[in-house]
Design a protein around this motif. Structure first.
Motif, short mmCIF file in Angstrom:
data_model
loop_
_atom_site.label_atom_id
_atom_site.label_comp_id
_atom_site.label_asym_id
_atom_site.label_seq_id
_atom_site.Cartn_x
_atom_site.Cartn_y
_atom_site.Cartn_z
N ARG A 801 34.13 45.36 41.24
CA ARG A 801 35.52 45.46 40.82
C ARG A 801 36.09 44.08 40.50
O ARG A 801 36.77 43.88 39.49
CB ARG A 801 36.35 46.13 41.92
CG ARG A 801 37.83 46.27 41.60
CD ARG A 801 38.52 47.04 42.70
NE ARG A 801 39.94 47.10 42.44
CZ ARG A 801 40.83 46.19 42.83
NH1 ARG A 801 40.43 45.14 43.51
NH2 ARG A 801 42.12 46.33 42.55
N ASN A 804 34.56 42.80 37.29
CA ASN A 804 35.12 43.49 36.12
C ASN A 804 36.48 42.94 35.76
O ASN A 804 36.81 42.75 34.58
CB ASN A 804 35.23 44.99 36.40
CG ASN A 804 33.86 45.64 36.50
OD1 ASN A 804 32.88 45.09 36.01
ND2 ASN A 804 33.81 46.81 37.13
N ASP A 854 40.00 51.29 40.13
CA ASP A 854 39.38 52.08 41.21
C ASP A 854 40.40 52.86 42.04
O ASP A 854 40.06 53.45 43.05
CB ASP A 854 38.59 51.16 42.14
CG ASP A 854 39.48 50.10 42.77
OD1 ASP A 854 40.60 49.89 42.25
OD2 ASP A 854 39.05 49.47 43.74
N ARG A 897 35.30 51.01 29.98
CA ARG A 897 34.70 50.27 31.09
C ARG A 897 33.47 50.99 31.62
O ARG A 897 32.47 50.36 31.99
CB ARG A 897 35.73 50.09 32.21
CG ARG A 897 35.22 49.30 33.38
CD ARG A 897 34.73 47.93 32.94
NE ARG A 897 34.21 47.16 34.05
CZ ARG A 897 33.37 46.16 33.93
NH1 ARG A 897 32.94 45.82 32.71
NH2 ARG A 897 32.96 45.48 34.97
N ALA A 898 33.50 52.31 31.59
CA ALA A 898 32.34 53.09 32.01
C ALA A 898 31.16 52.81 31.11
O ALA A 898 30.01 52.72 31.56
CB ALA A 898 32.69 54.57 32.02
N LEU A 901 29.53 49.52 32.16
CA LEU A 901 28.78 49.64 33.40
C LEU A 901 27.51 50.46 33.22
O LEU A 901 26.47 50.17 33.81
CB LEU A 901 29.65 50.27 34.50
CG LEU A 901 30.89 49.45 34.90
CD1 LEU A 901 31.74 50.23 35.92
CD2 LEU A 901 30.47 48.11 35.49
N LEU A 902 27.59 51.54 32.41
CA LEU A 902 26.41 52.36 32.15
C LEU A 902 25.37 51.55 31.38
O LEU A 902 24.15 51.72 31.60
CB LEU A 902 26.80 53.61 31.38
CG LEU A 902 27.58 54.67 32.16
CD1 LEU A 902 28.09 55.77 31.23
CD2 LEU A 902 26.72 55.28 33.26
N LEU A 907 24.42 50.51 38.43
CA LEU A 907 25.01 51.50 39.33
C LEU A 907 24.68 52.90 38.86
O LEU A 907 24.46 53.12 37.66
CB LEU A 907 26.53 51.33 39.41
CG LEU A 907 27.04 49.98 39.92
CD1 LEU A 907 28.57 49.95 39.82
CD2 LEU A 907 26.60 49.73 41.35
N GLU A 911 28.40 56.23 41.51
CA GLU A 911 29.01 54.98 41.94
C GLU A 911 30.00 54.47 40.90
O GLU A 911 31.07 53.93 41.25
CB GLU A 911 27.91 53.94 42.18
CG GLU A 911 27.05 54.26 43.40
CD GLU A 911 25.85 53.34 43.52
OE1 GLU A 911 25.33 53.19 44.63
OE2 GLU A 911 25.44 52.75 42.49
N ILE A 912 29.68 54.61 39.62
CA ILE A 912 30.61 54.20 38.55
C ILE A 912 31.88 55.05 38.60
O ILE A 912 32.99 54.55 38.42
CB ILE A 912 29.92 54.30 37.18
CG1 ILE A 912 28.80 53.24 37.09
CG2 ILE A 912 30.91 54.10 36.04
CD1 ILE A 912 27.94 53.37 35.85
N LEU A 916 35.71 53.62 39.22
CA LEU A 916 36.78 53.78 38.23
C LEU A 916 37.91 54.67 38.74
O LEU A 916 38.76 55.09 37.97
CB LEU A 916 36.21 54.33 36.92
CG LEU A 916 35.22 53.41 36.20
CD1 LEU A 916 34.65 54.10 34.96
CD2 LEU A 916 35.86 52.08 35.81
#
Length: 947
Positions: A801, A804, A854, A897-898, A901-902, A907, A911-912, A916
């Motif tokens: 977090r 990010n 989050d 943002r996903a 991260l993907l 993660l 967890e993602i 978020l």
């Protein structure tokens, strides 16, 4: 339930007065009215053998044992012939063998000997070694305690008969000798040293059927068709058998069939059964004398067996409805007065009474008036004055001989009546209205030591001199007195409206003594009745059902402990004599010993009490330490020496049955061996448990009161009402409990039972030890998981977090710019101006969303608050700049943002989702697919394929 039959108003001799015949209890509930035998076991249960099964009676409930489709193998045969017991079993003789009932579990098994499972059982007698003697047809079996046969005796050989003989009955006398009666085979006895039955020499050729030894040691023999005989074994040969004729019967003499004999404990009479009915003989003299009891007992029924229980009651079984004969030693006399019904057409119902110096009873008959009853000659008369019957309101005995004060029930006047023979004469009459207007009806009258009459009415207090002169007339609101009472010296005491106690003295004017302490501080409690004993102590019955006693100075009051004896009753009157306080209620009369502090109660439910309901104020001392008390059906006389002399061990209650969710743990459960009379186990699913109790007493006295306590549940003893014989509990927690009982003896003292019942409430599966072990292991696993996995994961998410927020927002702005170019934007006046300000707004908004990625609770209101805008302004501004709603914009940011991260693949999808601010990973997948047209997993696959 119990109906008294054959009790007369006046009985000419004492022996007849003691005999009360009743219908055998629960006769109409038996599985068959053809009763062959009645037996009382050592515990006290009454067992009833019928032609269609066996029944157990505990004084309240009937339990049946028989073969039917529910339990087809419970008994070998439903035709019960005889009952006996040893220490372990109740032995049940049937037409098809012996059945053994375990006395602890009530489970029934067969005899281990096959021969006894087929025989027609005639008779059974316990042996000295806890075994059993069993007679079946022409044989006698000696059995071990477990039912196995130790030896068989052929009685045909004993009788030396050319044809088989039949064993009619067996009998064990007081010396322990076993006798055997053989049909046309003679009389024989068992010789233990020779282990053989020996025929009695010089026995007459009679068909012996039954034997009985009375309390003087004399032997009596009943025969089948040869009459009744006395057996004198010590007389010389030829004089050992003496015939006793049964006069007055159609089969008297040589033709009588006598098959059952018993002797009562009260009078010593012999009671015989034959085909023609019941005979009673007085055997106190050398020769038996017939006693005629046909006016009390139906002697012409088809009786089958007569037995005596441990209380001395005689149970006479029959082919229709049997009888229960009881013997009353209490000294109670029922004066039922059926002539009131015959002559007046009214049920005898007395509301007030008193007795004069010559033993004449003055009685107020409901809806009629004054009646006179001569207790010495049992004569009832209906006197009148001036040609009319005397109406009665209040009644009080005058100190003058054979004189009574009577008030009118509807008018404020009084009259003093004097009895001469069976006639009444008016000695004084006065209208109270002549002395005081509107004084109201008379509520109380009493005479003091100077023979002055004190009169209390609704609204006044008046005092008359012995010659009828008015000495005092005061309004009630002035003196404020609610009740008057005289001590043994004639001094008057009063109770004030505020429950204070004071003395009254009358000189030239009324002098009211200083008020003593009140007997009660309860604002709703007032005095119903009061009296002063010979010691000068004041007794008060209150409106709340309490009895109070003062000290001699009448200052200090204490409640009298009666253990709830009047809780279910209405107190009607209170009377005191030299030794006893008598409390009259509608259901019972209590005799409380002033010195002993014990009590005896006489209830309308007692078998020897013929009064259905006590009424009004109909109670007065008899002058000899006893009491007359009246009500519906007549008057009851309780002698001053009357009491119930019942042995304490006969009153101790037992638990007769236990119901678990309305199913008996003894009789309705297939697993009867899991429970016994001292220990029961309740299934984990059991919600309700009811324990049935009984004192196993069947006589005339009221059953003693019972108190119960379940250790761990009841904080104190629970006193059951007099008509309740069960205790109920529900939702017991798993564990062991001890059920205790105590009972009140005839003197009111309480005795705790030695026997207790252990109740085990079995735990449910989630309450067992292995369940608690599983709970512990699960807790340990969760702690380890939290330490090993949850804590590192939380730290990792926190790091992501922060990373990010620090590095990712620039790329999101670029994506948003691309998205905002692709998304249609509404034109304002056909043109967009000031695009630098829009980009700044979008960048600021994105920063805020990034900072709260989050947080699941972050919404439009939170966002607007941080921007310093209203919710509507924010909505309008975002829509104007991006063409999206605020929710769509926030989700758009999160989805971009996903994607980042993907793409890194550091993660998991779950967890993602949590990082978020999504509470549910499935909802995150749904939103991602709606936004980008593919699932997170498909997004990763496409990225890997491009690489």
């Amino acid at each position: 339930m119990l109906v008294i039959i054959g009790v007369l108003c006046i009985i000419p001799h004492a022996s007849a007065q003691e005999i009360i015949s009743r219908e055998m209890p629960l006769s109409h509930e038996l599985i068959s009215n053809e009763v062959w035998d009645v037996y009382q076991d050592k515990t006290g249960y009454i067992w009833i053998a019928t032609q269609n099964g066996l029944a157990r009676y505990d004084g309240h409930r009937l339990q049946t044992f028989k073969n039917d489709y529910h339990s087809p193998h419970r008994l070998t045969d439903n035709r019960i012939t005889d009952l006996a017991e040893n220490n372990s079993y109740l032995w049940i003789g049937t037409r098809k063998g012996v059945n053994l009932m375990d006395k602890s579990t009530y489970s029934i098994s067969l005899s281990p000997d096959e021969n006894l499972c087929r025989e027609n059982i005639e008779w059974m007698v316990p042996s000295a070694d806890d075994g059993m003697w069993i007679a079946a047809e022409a044989s006698v079996y000696r059995c071990a305690p477990d039912g196995s046969v130790q030896k068989k005796y052929d009685m045909t050989e004993v009788a030396k008969s050319a044809v088989p003989v039949k064993v009619n009955t067996m009998y064990q006398d007081k010396e322990g000798t076993l006798w055997c009666m053989l049909g046309r085979g003679g009389l024989c006895r068992y010789d233990a040293r020779q282990d053989a039955f020996l025929l009695v020499d010089n026995t007459p050729d009679l068909d012996f059927f039954t034997m009985f030894q009375d309390r003087k040691g004399r032997y009596w023999l009943g025969t089948w068709g040869n009459g009744f005989w006395e057996y004198l074994p010590k007389e010389e040969v030829g004089k050992q058998f003496r015939f006793q004729p049964l006069a007055g019967t159609k089969d008297a003499g040589d033709n009588a069939n006598v098959y059952s004999i018993e002797q009562d404990d009260a009078l010593g009479y012999l009671w015989l059964l034959s085909h023609s009915g019941l005979y009673v003989l007085d055997v106190s003299a050398p020769s038996a004398v017939p006693v005629n009891l046909s006016d009390r007992v139906d002697v012409h029924k088809m009786y089958t067996r007569i037995v005596k229980d441990r209380e001395g009651n005689l149970w006479i079984s029959s082919y229709d409805i049997g009888r229960l004969i009881s013997f009353d030693h209490s000294g109670i006399q029922n004066i039922l007065l059926p002539q009131v019904k015959e002559e007046l057409g009214l049920n005898a119902s007395f509301l007030n009474l008193c007795i004069d110096e010559e033993g004449w009873m003055w009685m107020h008959q409901d809806r009629w008036g004054l009646c006179l009853y001569d207790t010495g000659n049992a004569k009832l008369t209906y006197p009148n004055v001036n040609g009319s019957n005397v109406s009665v309101g209040q009644m009080a005995k005058s100190h003058s001989r054979n004189a009574v004060w009577v008030s009118n029930p509807i008018e404020p006047y009084i009259v003093k009546l004097v009895r001469q023979g069976d006639k009444l004469h008016v000695a004084f009459r006065a209208s109270l209205d002549a002395w005081m207007d509107d004084c109201g009806m008379v509520t109380q009258m009493l005479e003091d030591a100077q023979n002055r009459l004190w009169i209390l009415t609704w609204r006044a207090l008046m005092v008359l001199s012995p010659n009828g002169e008015l000495l005092l007339a005061e309004r009630r609101e002035k003196v404020q007195l609610s009740q008057l009472v005289a001590d043994r010296l004639g001094k008057i005491w009063a109770i004030s409206d505020s429950n204070g106690i004071c003395s009254l003295e009358l000189g030239k004017e009324l002098r009211i003594g200083q008020l003593q302490s009140s007997f009660s501080s309860h604002p709703d409690e007032s005095v119903l009745f009061s009296c002063i004993d010979h010691n000068g102590c004041l007794w008060i019955a209150s409106s709340l059902g309490q009895i109070y006693k003062s000290d001699v100075e009448k200052k200090d009051f204490k409640s009298v402990p009666l253990e709830g004896m009047v809780d279910d009753c209405t107190i009607l009157k209170m009377v005191v004599d030299e030794h006893y306080l008598w409390i009259m209620t509608n259901k019972k009369v209590l005799k409380y010993g002033i010195a002993t502090r014990t009590y005896t109660d006489y209830s309308t439910t007692d078998g020897n009490v013929g009064i259905d309901l006590f009424q009004g104020k109909a109670a007065c001392p008899d002058g000899k330490g006893g009491l007359y008390v009246g009500g519906h059906n007549g008057v009851l006389h309780i002698s001053g020496q009357s009491s119930y002399s019942v042995s304490a061990n006969l009153m101790s209650p037992v638990v007769t049955d236990v119901l678990m969710d309305n199913q008996s743990v003894f009789f309705d459960s297939a697993e009867t061996t899991l429970n016994d009379i001292d220990h029961i186990q309740l299934a984990p699913s059991a919600k309700n448990i009811e324990l049935y109790l009984s004192t196993l007493s069947y006589g005339l006295q009221e059953r003693p009161r019972i108190a119960v306590k379940l250790e761990g549940i009841d904080k104190d003893w629970v006193y059951l009402p007099s008509d309740r014989f069960s205790a109920f509990y529900n939702k017991l927690s798993a564990g062991d409990y001890t059920f205790r009982m105590k009972y009140a003896d005839t003197n009111g003292g309480w005795t705790e039972c030695r026997r207790t019942l252990t109740i085990v409430q079995q735990p449910a599966w989630y309450e067992t030890w292995y369940a608690y072990v599983a709970y512990f292991l699960l807790a340990v696993f969760l702690m380890v998981w939290f330490v090993v996995y949850a804590v590192p994961l939380f730290k990792k998410l926190q790091t992501i977090r922060k990373t990010n927020i620090a590095t990712g927002h620039r790329h999101i702005i670029d994506l948003l710019r691309i998205l905002s170019v692709q998304s249609p934007k509404p034109e304002e006046n056909g043109k967009r101006e000031d695009k630098g300000m829009d980009e700044l707004f979008t960048e600021q908004l994105t920063h805020i969303i990034e900072a709260h990625l989050d947080e699941n609770e972050f919404d439009i209101e939170s966002c607007a608050k941080e921007l310093g805008l209203s919710k509507s302004t924010l909505h309008r501004r975002i829509k104007s700049v991006t063409g999206l709603t605020p929710l769509e914009f926030i989700r758009n940011v999160k989805m971009k943002r996903a994607c980042q991260l993907l793409a890194k693949q550091e993660l998991s999808v779950s967890e993602i989702a949590y990082a978020l601010g999504f509470a549910n990973p499935k909802y995150f997948t749904k939103c991602f697919k709606e936004e980008l047209g593919m699932t997170p997993t498909e997004f990763i696959q496409q990225k890997n394929e491009r690489v």
